[in-house]
Design a protein around this motif. Sequence first.
Motif, mmCIF file in Angstrom:
data_model
loop_
_atom_site.group_PDB
_atom_site.id
_atom_site.type_symbol
_atom_site.label_atom_id
_atom_site.label_comp_id
_atom_site.label_asym_id
_atom_site.label_seq_id
_atom_site.Cartn_x
_atom_site.Cartn_y
_atom_site.Cartn_z
ATOM 1 N N LYS A 63 -26.906 -30.976 -54.684
ATOM 2 C CA LYS A 63 -26.469 -29.630 -54.391
ATOM 3 C C LYS A 63 -25.348 -29.912 -53.323
ATOM 4 O O LYS A 63 -24.136 -28.953 -53.433
ATOM 5 C CB LYS A 63 -27.687 -29.308 -53.339
ATOM 6 N N GLU A 64 -25.311 -30.952 -52.456
ATOM 7 C CA GLU A 64 -24.010 -31.128 -51.766
ATOM 8 C C GLU A 64 -22.852 -31.439 -52.460
ATOM 9 O O GLU A 64 -21.688 -30.976 -52.160
ATOM 10 C CB GLU A 64 -24.266 -32.106 -50.335
ATOM 11 N N ALA A 65 -22.972 -32.320 -53.420
ATOM 12 C CA ALA A 65 -21.632 -32.892 -54.106
ATOM 13 C C ALA A 65 -21.156 -31.969 -55.078
ATOM 14 O O ALA A 65 -19.932 -31.871 -55.161
ATOM 15 C CB ALA A 65 -22.121 -34.003 -55.162
ATOM 16 N N VAL A 66 -22.078 -30.917 -55.564
ATOM 17 C CA VAL A 66 -21.551 -29.929 -56.537
ATOM 18 C C VAL A 66 -20.823 -28.883 -55.570
ATOM 19 O O VAL A 66 -19.736 -28.345 -56.058
ATOM 20 C CB VAL A 66 -22.727 -29.130 -57.291
ATOM 21 N N ALA A 67 -21.144 -28.675 -54.267
ATOM 22 C CA ALA A 67 -20.645 -27.697 -53.600
ATOM 23 C C ALA A 67 -19.070 -28.229 -53.054
ATOM 24 O O ALA A 67 -18.327 -27.279 -52.963
ATOM 25 C CB ALA A 67 -21.572 -27.521 -52.326
ATOM 26 N N VAL A 68 -18.979 -29.429 -52.973
ATOM 27 C CA VAL A 68 -17.776 -30.184 -52.516
ATOM 28 C C VAL A 68 -16.800 -30.198 -53.870
ATOM 29 O O VAL A 68 -15.769 -29.683 -53.966
ATOM 30 C CB VAL A 68 -17.893 -31.521 -51.816
ATOM 31 N N GLU A 69 -17.337 -30.713 -54.817
ATOM 32 C CA GLU A 69 -16.506 -31.111 -55.893
ATOM 33 C C GLU A 69 -16.197 -29.832 -56.742
ATOM 34 O O GLU A 69 -15.118 -29.719 -57.699
ATOM 35 C CB GLU A 69 -17.043 -32.194 -56.780
ATOM 36 N N MET A 70 -17.112 -28.956 -57.126
ATOM 37 C CA MET A 70 -17.036 -27.925 -57.996
ATOM 38 C C MET A 70 -17.523 -26.293 -57.314
ATOM 39 O O MET A 70 -18.539 -25.831 -57.680
ATOM 40 C CB MET A 70 -17.925 -28.031 -59.230
ATOM 41 N N PRO A 71 -16.487 -26.113 -56.147
ATOM 42 C CA PRO A 71 -17.156 -24.854 -55.410
ATOM 43 C C PRO A 71 -17.017 -23.783 -56.095
ATOM 44 O O PRO A 71 -17.857 -22.657 -55.553
ATOM 45 C CB PRO A 71 -15.848 -25.045 -54.360
ATOM 46 N N GLU A 72 -16.574 -23.535 -57.336
ATOM 47 C CA GLU A 72 -16.552 -22.263 -57.958
ATOM 48 C C GLU A 72 -17.818 -22.183 -59.105
ATOM 49 O O GLU A 72 -17.927 -21.253 -59.776
ATOM 50 C CB GLU A 72 -15.298 -21.850 -58.828
ATOM 51 N N THR A 73 -18.212 -23.311 -59.223
ATOM 52 C CA THR A 73 -19.523 -23.500 -60.082
ATOM 53 C C THR A 73 -20.810 -22.831 -59.520
ATOM 54 O O THR A 73 -21.143 -23.211 -58.239
ATOM 55 C CB THR A 73 -19.789 -24.967 -60.455
ATOM 56 N N LYS A 74 -21.320 -22.149 -60.382
ATOM 57 C CA LYS A 74 -22.637 -21.561 -59.936
ATOM 58 C C LYS A 74 -23.747 -22.608 -60.112
ATOM 59 O O LYS A 74 -24.168 -23.046 -61.386
ATOM 60 C CB LYS A 74 -23.116 -20.176 -60.550
ATOM 61 N N HIS A 75 -24.389 -23.246 -59.211
ATOM 62 C CA HIS A 75 -25.431 -24.278 -59.097
ATOM 63 C C HIS A 75 -26.802 -23.737 -59.123
ATOM 64 O O HIS A 75 -27.074 -23.044 -58.266
ATOM 65 C CB HIS A 75 -25.254 -25.195 -58.049
#
Length: 429
Positions: free
Chosen positions: A18-30
């Motif tokens: 969750k934290e990695a996606v928020a940092v590396e792919m901020p525009e991606t809906k996780h």
Amino acid sequence: MNGKAPQTLLTDQNIWLKEAVAVEMPETKHAVYIWHILAKLSDSLPTFLGSSYDDWKAEFYRLYNLELEEDFEEEWSKMVNKYGLHEYKHITSLYALRTFWALPFLRHYFFAGLLSPCQSEAINAFIQRILSAQSQLDRFVERVAEIVEFNDRAATKQKMQRKLQKICLKTGSPIESHAATVLTPYAFGKLQEELLMAPQYASLLVDEGCFQVKHHTETDGGCKVIWIPCQEHISCSCRQFEFSGILCRHVLRVLSTDNCFQIPDQYLPIRWRNVTSASTNPLRTTTRDRSEKIQLLESMASALVSESLETEERLDVACEQVAMVLNHVKDLPRPIHGMDDIAYACPSHSLILPEVEDTDGIVQSITVGNSHESFTLGKLKERRPRDGVDVSRKRRHCSEPCCRHFGHDASSCPIMGSDTLNAELLGYL
């Protein structure tokens, strides 16, 4: 993915992801698979709730499938109060992450149906068939490849079978008839399900372009549908199209009431259309490799020769334009050092176009298929009777390097014979 982040991403319930996606792919809906959430809850919640667990699970699924965020917030509070879950930490943390798993918060995004619990369980069962704690990564990848290949063959067989099946129209509406000619059998089946349900709903015009659509048994609620015919814009508060790519029954009800004959093109996504890759523009397909481009060039060259030989005017235009294109291509930068040694897997065959005869009577031929072979344009020569007349074309070709046009030679070149070089004549350079 050529540096492009995905629009949506599905994972298990992992805080580090969750934290990695928020940092590396901020525009991606996780989002998080509901199956993983329920799998974790099933370890401890049954003990806490006892015999009420099954009732809670049914209530949880109902909340999960709600359409509106406001309804979810209200119903969640009622559920927590009903089952006394205020102090249960797993439920508290689950609520804090509701935008990652609850459908009311995810209907704005396309997930290809993968948020369905059935799909999640099917994927997990598939993985468990070939994966264990003792599995080696390389063997796991090999097994996946084997199964994918098997499924591809099965899918091809099913596709051939579907082509032999006749599409059955069930409503007789113009929208259904048009959709049957455009959509894949799967997508058409999904749309047809919505079309069959649409007559059970009533639409009420509440404002210009705004409709309230609800089931005939309902007195309150319903969905808000916006339909602006002049812009071919339509949307529904249920967000089914954004979520699944298939228009909902509320939208179809409004379109039918408005006597629409077909669904606007932008609401028939390419992924659902019954089209082949050949129908797309090959000149704009960035993923086409070199050999496919060469095959395309061969095809265009053959078509060019065939069409050009019809009339003298066509031949003049074709020769002049191809000469200009060839000069332009020659002016483009060549590959950097070492690039010429790369093998491109070009087609094994070469295309031999009709013979070419220059002004000196030297017969040449145009060969396409090897990037290192010369491509020389002269005068097309073809002898064939047409309406009883033997056609033999003698084409003059200017040998000046700044011209090389057809229809004149160096002595009568309009560019080189002028005292000042005409900017328009040299524009192609």
